[in-house]
Each structure stands twice: as C-alpha cells, then as structure tokens.
Design an enzyme around this catalytic site. Structure first.
Site, PDB file in Angstrom:
ATOM      1  N   HIS A  46       0.855  -1.185   0.000  1.00  0.00           N
ATOM      2  CA  HIS A  46       0.000   0.000   0.000  1.00  0.00           C
ATOM      3  C   HIS A  46       0.894   1.240   0.000  1.00  0.00           C
ATOM      4  O   HIS A  46       2.020   1.211   0.518  1.00  0.00           O
ATOM      5  CB  HIS A  46      -0.895   0.041   1.246  1.00  0.00           C
ATOM      6  CG  HIS A  46      -2.039  -0.932   1.199  1.00  0.00           C
ATOM      7  ND1 HIS A  46      -3.111  -0.861   2.069  1.00  0.00           N
ATOM      8  CD2 HIS A  46      -2.273  -1.998   0.384  1.00  0.00           C
ATOM      9  CE1 HIS A  46      -3.966  -1.844   1.788  1.00  0.00           C
ATOM     10  NE2 HIS A  46      -3.475  -2.551   0.787  1.00  0.00           N
ATOM     11  N   GLU A  48       0.999   3.913   1.764  1.00  0.00           N
ATOM     12  CA  GLU A  48       1.500   4.380   3.065  1.00  0.00           C
ATOM     13  C   GLU A  48       2.667   3.527   3.556  1.00  0.00           C
ATOM     14  O   GLU A  48       3.667   4.047   4.052  1.00  0.00           O
ATOM     15  CB  GLU A  48       0.397   4.322   4.134  1.00  0.00           C
ATOM     16  CG  GLU A  48      -0.839   5.127   3.834  1.00  0.00           C
ATOM     17  CD  GLU A  48      -1.929   4.293   3.185  1.00  0.00           C
ATOM     18  OE1 GLU A  48      -1.673   3.601   2.182  1.00  0.00           O
ATOM     19  OE2 GLU A  48      -3.073   4.354   3.689  1.00  0.00           O
ATOM     20  N   CYS A  76      -6.090   2.137   5.804  1.00  0.00           N
ATOM     21  CA  CYS A  76      -6.769   0.902   6.212  1.00  0.00           C
ATOM     22  C   CYS A  76      -6.197   0.446   7.559  1.00  0.00           C
ATOM     23  O   CYS A  76      -5.305   1.090   8.114  1.00  0.00           O
ATOM     24  CB  CYS A  76      -6.555  -0.183   5.149  1.00  0.00           C
ATOM     25  SG  CYS A  76      -4.864  -0.817   5.078  1.00  0.00           S
ATOM     26  N   CYS A  79      -2.334  -0.201   7.375  1.00  0.00           N
ATOM     27  CA  CYS A  79      -1.544   1.031   7.306  1.00  0.00           C
ATOM     28  C   CYS A  79      -1.652   1.822   8.600  1.00  0.00           C
ATOM     29  O   CYS A  79      -0.672   2.451   9.028  1.00  0.00           O
ATOM     30  CB  CYS A  79      -1.977   1.857   6.106  1.00  0.00           C
ATOM     31  SG  CYS A  79      -1.548   1.049   4.547  1.00  0.00           S
TER      32      CYS A  79
HETATM   33 ZN   LIG Z   1      -3.507   0.363   3.610  1.00  0.00          ZN
END
Ligand SMILES: [Zn+2]
Length: 141
Positions: A46, A48, A76, A79
């Site tokens: 992801h 991040e 999410c 993260c």
């Molecule tokens: Zn994430």
C-alpha cells in the site's frame, strides 16, 4: 497533498492512492509511494507502507518522530498499524474510506487510547480531488 496526488496518479493499473512522508521541517520529502500491489504481487504494498519504509530507509531509523504522513485516502487497518508503529506525529489524509477506513470512519486505530502512540489526524485535505481519482478509476473498471 499535491505531492501525494502526483504519486496516486502514478499507480498505473492499481487503485490510485498516493502517500508521502514529510520530515519535521514540514517540506522535505523523506519517502513517497503509491499502491504497488498489482505491480509487485505484494498484498502489503500500500502507498503508506511503501512511503513509511522509504522514509525510514532514508533516515536510517525506524522512528519517524516529528514526521507527517500525507495520504490521499484514509488509511486501512494495516496502514494504521504501520503508522502507529512508525511513530509519525501527524497523519493528513484526503478522502474518507467509509468501507475500510481506520482513521475515523469504520475504525479509529490511529487514535485508539489503548495504544501508546497516537498521532494527530487531519482529514479532508483536497478530499474532492482525492476522491475523484478513485471514482474515475472504479468507473472505468
Ligand atoms: Zn492500507
């Protein structure tokens, strides 16, 4: 947030989310990333997580104290966990993720009082621009 949006636009065939980690001075970019799950086959790739990893590598230090993570979409749960672990002081995000957000929408992992580190959260920065990228991406699918 403009830098994070630039990152999101580079996500290619992946969901357009971009992130940057800014140093304590608020302007130096320590790390940047966009979603690379499709490109790398890595489910944890992801924006991040990649930006945090790159910032830590740049600093030579896992603690990102004083730093700010800027991301186009609400983080999410994974993260949010990485954000807490990295000790960033501030999280700035654009669009809310009502279905999976963990920084105020569905959960608020980053400000959970049971955790020993709780960054400041600022949401809604250029939210319309951030959301538009995602809406267009999913509409084209
Ligand atoms: Zn994430």
């Amino acid at each position: 947030m403009r830098l994070a949006l630039d990152q999101a636009e580079r996500a290619g065939g992946d969901v357009p989310v971009g992130a940057v980690v800014l140093a304590a001075d608020g302007t130096t970019v320590l790390g940047a990333g966009h979603n690379e799950r499709e490109a790398t086959g890595d489910p944890t790739a992801h924006a991040e997580v990649l930006a945090i990893r790159r910032a830590a590598a740049d600093l030579g230090e896992w603690r990102l104290s004083g730093c700010t993570l800027v991301v186009t979409l609400e983080p999410c749960t994974m993260c949010a966990g990485a954000i807490v672990q990295s000790r960033v002081d501030r999280v700035v995000y654009g669009a809310r993720d009502e279905k999976a957000g963990a920084a105020g929408s569905l959960w608020d992992v980053v400000r959970d009082r049971r955790l020993n580190h709780r960054p400041e959260v600022i949401e809604g920065v250029l939210a319309d621009d951030c959301a538009r990228l995602l809406t267009e991406f999913f509409r084209d699918r």
